[in-house]
Design a protein around this motif. Structure first.
Motif, PDB file in Angstrom:
ATOM      1  N   LEU A   1      -1.202 -13.654  16.985  1.00  0.00           N
ATOM      2  CA  LEU A   1      -1.577 -14.522  15.857  1.00  0.00           C
ATOM      3  C   LEU A   1      -0.665 -15.736  15.763  1.00  0.00           C
ATOM      4  N   ASP A   2       0.613 -15.574  16.068  1.00  0.00           N
ATOM      5  CA  ASP A   2       1.541 -16.709  16.083  1.00  0.00           C
ATOM      6  C   ASP A   2       1.043 -17.770  17.067  1.00  0.00           C
ATOM      7  N   GLN A   3       0.670 -17.321  18.263  1.00  0.00           N
ATOM      8  CA  GLN A   3       0.207 -18.274  19.285  1.00  0.00           C
ATOM      9  C   GLN A   3      -1.119 -18.907  18.880  1.00  0.00           C
ATOM     10  N   LEU A   4      -2.038 -18.107  18.354  1.00  0.00           N
ATOM     11  CA  LEU A   4      -3.358 -18.621  17.972  1.00  0.00           C
ATOM     12  C   LEU A   4      -3.238 -19.642  16.838  1.00  0.00           C
TER      13      LEU A   4
ATOM     14  N   GLY B   1      -0.562 -21.232  15.958  1.00  0.00           N
ATOM     15  CA  GLY B   1       0.206 -22.361  16.480  1.00  0.00           C
ATOM     16  C   GLY B   1      -0.657 -23.295  17.310  1.00  0.00           C
ATOM     17  N   ALA B   2      -1.596 -22.720  18.073  1.00  0.00           N
ATOM     18  CA  ALA B   2      -2.471 -23.544  18.923  1.00  0.00           C
ATOM     19  C   ALA B   2      -3.404 -24.392  18.077  1.00  0.00           C
ATOM     20  N   THR B   3      -3.922 -23.842  16.976  1.00  0.00           N
ATOM     21  CA  THR B   3      -4.834 -24.642  16.155  1.00  0.00           C
ATOM     22  C   THR B   3      -4.054 -25.697  15.363  1.00  0.00           C
ATOM     23  N   ALA B   4      -2.777 -25.402  15.046  1.00  0.00           N
ATOM     24  CA  ALA B   4      -1.941 -26.365  14.311  1.00  0.00           C
ATOM     25  C   ALA B   4      -1.395 -27.466  15.219  1.00  0.00           C
ATOM     26  N   HIS B   5      -1.431 -27.211  16.522  1.00  0.00           N
ATOM     27  CA  HIS B   5      -0.823 -28.112  17.501  1.00  0.00           C
ATOM     28  C   HIS B   5      -1.558 -29.453  17.568  1.00  0.00           C
ATOM     29  N   ARG B   6      -0.777 -30.548  17.643  1.00  0.00           N
ATOM     30  CA  ARG B   6      -1.364 -31.870  17.930  1.00  0.00           C
ATOM     31  C   ARG B   6      -0.677 -32.396  19.171  1.00  0.00           C
TER      32      ARG B   6
ATOM     33  N   ALA C   1       4.360 -28.411  16.766  1.00  0.00           N
ATOM     34  CA  ALA C   1       4.703 -27.816  15.479  1.00  0.00           C
ATOM     35  C   ALA C   1       5.293 -26.432  15.735  1.00  0.00           C
ATOM     36  N   PHE C   2       6.437 -26.155  15.112  1.00  0.00           N
ATOM     37  CA  PHE C   2       7.069 -24.850  15.238  1.00  0.00           C
ATOM     38  C   PHE C   2       6.580 -23.945  14.111  1.00  0.00           C
ATOM     39  N   THR C   3       6.520 -22.652  14.409  1.00  0.00           N
ATOM     40  CA  THR C   3       6.223 -21.696  13.355  1.00  0.00           C
ATOM     41  C   THR C   3       7.370 -21.715  12.353  1.00  0.00           C
ATOM     42  N   GLY C   4       7.081 -22.082  11.096  1.00  0.00           N
ATOM     43  CA  GLY C   4       8.094 -21.991  10.046  1.00  0.00           C
ATOM     44  C   GLY C   4       8.032 -20.623   9.402  1.00  0.00           C
ATOM     45  N   THR C   5       6.840 -20.274   8.937  1.00  0.00           N
ATOM     46  CA  THR C   5       6.638 -18.975   8.294  1.00  0.00           C
ATOM     47  C   THR C   5       5.316 -18.391   8.777  1.00  0.00           C
TER      48      THR C   5
ATOM     49  N   VAL D   1       4.646 -32.979   6.988  1.00  0.00           N
ATOM     50  CA  VAL D   1       4.993 -32.420   8.306  1.00  0.00           C
ATOM     51  C   VAL D   1       4.501 -30.984   8.472  1.00  0.00           C
ATOM     52  N   LYS D   2       3.893 -30.444   7.420  1.00  0.00           N
ATOM     53  CA  LYS D   2       3.472 -29.034   7.469  1.00  0.00           C
ATOM     54  C   LYS D   2       1.962 -28.907   7.686  1.00  0.00           C
ATOM     55  N   THR D   3       1.610 -27.955   8.533  1.00  0.00           N
ATOM     56  CA  THR D   3       0.201 -27.614   8.728  1.00  0.00           C
ATOM     57  C   THR D   3       0.031 -26.141   8.376  1.00  0.00           C
TER      58      THR D   3
ATOM     59  N   GLY E   1      -0.011 -18.952   8.209  1.00  0.00           N
ATOM     60  CA  GLY E   1       1.238 -19.512   8.716  1.00  0.00           C
ATOM     61  C   GLY E   1       1.438 -20.952   8.301  1.00  0.00           C
ATOM     62  N   VAL E   2       2.722 -21.326   8.239  1.00  0.00           N
ATOM     63  CA  VAL E   2       3.104 -22.718   8.002  1.00  0.00           C
ATOM     64  C   VAL E   2       3.778 -23.220   9.275  1.00  0.00           C
ATOM     65  N   PHE E   3       3.233 -24.266   9.853  1.00  0.00           N
ATOM     66  CA  PHE E   3       3.754 -24.834  11.092  1.00  0.00           C
ATOM     67  C   PHE E   3       4.336 -26.209  10.775  1.00  0.00           C
ATOM     68  N   VAL E   4       5.589 -26.399  11.203  1.00  0.00           N
ATOM     69  CA  VAL E   4       6.351 -27.581  10.778  1.00  0.00           C
ATOM     70  C   VAL E   4       6.649 -28.468  11.990  1.00  0.00           C
ATOM     71  N   ARG E   5       6.302 -29.745  11.873  1.00  0.00           N
ATOM     72  CA  ARG E   5       6.686 -30.723  12.901  1.00  0.00           C
ATOM     73  C   ARG E   5       8.077 -31.230  12.559  1.00  0.00           C
ATOM     74  N   PRO E   6       9.086 -30.868  13.359  1.00  0.00           N
ATOM     75  CA  PRO E   6      10.463 -31.204  13.002  1.00  0.00           C
ATOM     76  C   PRO E   6      10.676 -32.701  12.899  1.00  0.00           C
ATOM     77  N   ALA E   7      11.493 -33.083  11.923  1.00  0.00           N
ATOM     78  CA  ALA E   7      11.829 -34.493  11.737  1.00  0.00           C
ATOM     79  C   ALA E   7      12.390 -35.043  13.048  1.00  0.00           C
ATOM     80  N   GLY E   8      11.940 -36.273  13.416  1.00  0.00           N
ATOM     81  CA  GLY E   8      12.459 -36.904  14.632  1.00  0.00           C
ATOM     82  C   GLY E   8      11.683 -36.545  15.869  1.00  0.00           C
TER      83      GLY E   8
HETATM   84  C1  LIG Z   1      -1.267 -25.908  23.042  1.00  0.00           C
HETATM   85  C2  LIG Z   1       0.121 -25.524  22.584  1.00  0.00           C
HETATM   86  C3  LIG Z   1       0.110 -24.425  21.579  1.00  0.00           C
HETATM   87  C4  LIG Z   1       1.465 -24.144  21.031  1.00  0.00           C
HETATM   88  C5  LIG Z   1       1.465 -22.877  20.205  1.00  0.00           C
HETATM   89  C6  LIG Z   1       2.853 -22.452  19.857  1.00  0.00           C
HETATM   90  C7  LIG Z   1       2.849 -21.093  19.236  1.00  0.00           C
HETATM   91  C8  LIG Z   1       4.199 -20.485  19.227  1.00  0.00           C
HETATM   92  C9  LIG Z   1       4.992 -21.011  18.110  1.00  0.00           C
HETATM   93  C10 LIG Z   1       6.367 -20.422  18.057  1.00  0.00           C
HETATM   94  O1  LIG Z   1       6.559 -19.271  18.282  1.00  0.00           O
HETATM   95  S1  LIG Z   1       7.615 -21.501  17.646  1.00  0.00           S
HETATM   96  C11 LIG Z   1       9.070 -20.458  17.717  1.00  0.00           C
HETATM   97  C12 LIG Z   1       9.404 -19.825  16.401  1.00  0.00           C
HETATM   98  N1  LIG Z   1       9.815 -20.830  15.430  1.00  0.00           N
HETATM   99  C13 LIG Z   1      11.039 -21.379  15.473  1.00  0.00           C
HETATM  100  O2  LIG Z   1      11.875 -21.088  16.303  1.00  0.00           O
HETATM  101  C14 LIG Z   1      11.335 -22.408  14.415  1.00  0.00           C
HETATM  102  C15 LIG Z   1      12.795 -22.385  14.016  1.00  0.00           C
HETATM  103  N2  LIG Z   1      12.993 -23.245  12.850  1.00  0.00           N
HETATM  104  C16 LIG Z   1      13.121 -24.586  13.010  1.00  0.00           C
HETATM  105  O3  LIG Z   1      13.171 -25.149  14.101  1.00  0.00           O
HETATM  106  C17 LIG Z   1      13.213 -25.375  11.751  1.00  0.00           C
HETATM  107  O4  LIG Z   1      13.697 -24.567  10.690  1.00  0.00           O
HETATM  108  C18 LIG Z   1      11.846 -25.962  11.334  1.00  0.00           C
HETATM  109  C19 LIG Z   1      11.326 -26.912  12.448  1.00  0.00           C
HETATM  110  C20 LIG Z   1      10.757 -24.880  11.073  1.00  0.00           C
HETATM  111  C21 LIG Z   1      12.018 -26.782  10.065  1.00  0.00           C
HETATM  112  O5  LIG Z   1      13.128 -27.607  10.231  1.00  0.00           O
HETATM  113  P1  LIG Z   1      13.160 -29.092   9.652  1.00  0.00           P
HETATM  114  O6  LIG Z   1      14.588 -29.503   9.609  1.00  0.00           O
HETATM  115  O7  LIG Z   1      12.194 -29.986  10.379  1.00  0.00           O
HETATM  116  O8  LIG Z   1      12.602 -28.833   8.167  1.00  0.00           O
HETATM  117  P2  LIG Z   1      13.023 -29.586   6.843  1.00  0.00           P
HETATM  118  O9  LIG Z   1      14.141 -28.841   6.201  1.00  0.00           O
HETATM  119  O10 LIG Z   1      13.170 -31.055   7.099  1.00  0.00           O
HETATM  120  O11 LIG Z   1      11.730 -29.349   5.940  1.00  0.00           O
HETATM  121  C22 LIG Z   1      10.517 -30.053   6.199  1.00  0.00           C
HETATM  122  C23 LIG Z   1       9.426 -29.411   5.336  1.00  0.00           C
HETATM  123  O12 LIG Z   1       9.099 -28.106   5.947  1.00  0.00           O
HETATM  124  C24 LIG Z   1       9.360 -27.057   5.003  1.00  0.00           C
HETATM  125  N3  LIG Z   1       9.933 -25.957   5.778  1.00  0.00           N
HETATM  126  C25 LIG Z   1      11.098 -25.961   6.441  1.00  0.00           C
HETATM  127  N4  LIG Z   1      11.305 -24.794   7.046  1.00  0.00           N
HETATM  128  C26 LIG Z   1      10.224 -24.033   6.744  1.00  0.00           C
HETATM  129  C27 LIG Z   1       9.863 -22.704   7.065  1.00  0.00           C
HETATM  130  N5  LIG Z   1      10.643 -21.944   7.860  1.00  0.00           N
HETATM  131  N6  LIG Z   1       8.700 -22.224   6.592  1.00  0.00           N
HETATM  132  C28 LIG Z   1       7.898 -22.991   5.828  1.00  0.00           C
HETATM  133  N7  LIG Z   1       8.185 -24.270   5.489  1.00  0.00           N
HETATM  134  C29 LIG Z   1       9.343 -24.776   5.940  1.00  0.00           C
HETATM  135  C30 LIG Z   1      10.348 -27.623   4.026  1.00  0.00           C
HETATM  136  O13 LIG Z   1      10.253 -26.963   2.779  1.00  0.00           O
HETATM  137  C31 LIG Z   1       9.867 -29.067   3.934  1.00  0.00           C
HETATM  138  O14 LIG Z   1       8.746 -29.124   3.098  1.00  0.00           O
HETATM  139  P3  LIG Z   1       8.487 -30.436   2.185  1.00  0.00           P
HETATM  140  O15 LIG Z   1       8.217 -31.561   3.153  1.00  0.00           O
HETATM  141  O16 LIG Z   1       7.324 -30.076   1.322  1.00  0.00           O
HETATM  142  O17 LIG Z   1       9.778 -30.630   1.413  1.00  0.00           O
END
Ligand SMILES: CCCCCCCCCC(=O)SCCNC(=O)CCNC(=O)[C@H](O)C(C)(C)COP(=O)(O)OP(=O)(O)OC[C@H]1O[C@@H](n2cnc3c(N)ncnc32)[C@H](O)[C@@H]1OP(=O)(O)O
Length: 201
Positions: free
Chosen positions: A127-130, A132-137, A142-146, A172-174, A192-199
């Protein structure tokens, strides 16, 4: 320098995918075999020899996402979609015109949690991958936040269908939702909440 074929993607796929598929069969047989200890020892020696040969040349660390010269990504080490990763089923994610995604996948003995059933961590991984794939641009990863997962009923091993779609964007959230289902109905739901990291967005 080594002569590389023009189409590295197809070359890599042709060379490594059959090996990966053979190792997947090996994993399944390793779990389920009932042969005697002499045969187990013989297979172990063969596997050790295979690992030794493959290890003669390795990339230094993990595979990452390598790119072909024409820019196609090869996330082949990925834990759930990796074409070169025998622990990946692999998941093949299809995309609809509206950006929603789906997959059909066969999950056998290597993915067991409760007896005869899919491990909850594997459900979450899919489900994380699925989601994440639909949230992806493109170019805006976009990283999985929650990720919140609700296990409604035990999912029997076997064929599983998954779907996911985006419900809204907020800066930045999807936000995305999805589920896993089989012939018995919807078994696991996720949001899930997927976050595009700043920068990097
Ligand atoms: C075709 C390709 C398909 C790809 C599919 C991929 C699927 C697989 C995905 C993964 O498994 S990714 C790996 C697991 N995830 C991570 O390792 C992420 C680790 N965490 C981070 O890198 C950062 O904490 C994160 C990028 C999530 C957020 O860091 P930021 O510094 O960019 O967040 P910032 O503090 O600036 O907050 C930006 C907004 O996001 C919100 N936010 C931050 N962390 C959050 C969180 N963890 N959950 C939910 N929301 C979050 C935050 O409240 C805020 O909301 P608002 O704009 O409304 O103020």
């Amino acid at each position: 320098m080594e002569e590389r074929p023009v189409d590295e993607f197809d070359y890599g796929r042709a060379v490594y995918e059959p090996l990966t598929q053979s190792v997947r069969q090996l994993i399944d047989a390793t779990i389920r075999t009932e042969v005697g200890e002499d045969t187990v020892a013989k297979v172990q020696a063969l596997v050790d020899e295979g690992a030794r040969l493959l290890s003669e040349r390795l990339v230094p660390e993990s595979f990452g996402v390598q790119y072909t010269r024409d820019g196609r990504g090869m996330p082949w080490g990925n834990a759930i979609i990796g074409l070169r990763n025998p622990i990946a089923p692999p998941l093949v994610i299809e995309r609809n015109r509206d950006g929603s995604v789906w997959c059909d996948v066969e999950l056998g003995a290597a993915y067991e949690g409760p007896p005869g059933c899919l491990h909850g961590g594997i459900s979450a991984l899919i489900l994380d991958q699925l989601l994440g794939a639909t949230a992806h641009r493109p170019a805006q990863p976009a990283f999985t936040g929650t990720l919140t997962v609700r296990y409604q009923r035990p999912t029997r091993l076997g064929r599983v269908h998954g779907e996911a779609r985006v419900v809204r964007h907020d800066g930045v959230k999807t936000y995305a939702v999805g589920h896993l289902e089989n012939g018995e109905g919807i078994m696991v739901v996720a949001e899930g909440v997927f976050v595009r990291p700043a920068g990097r967005a």
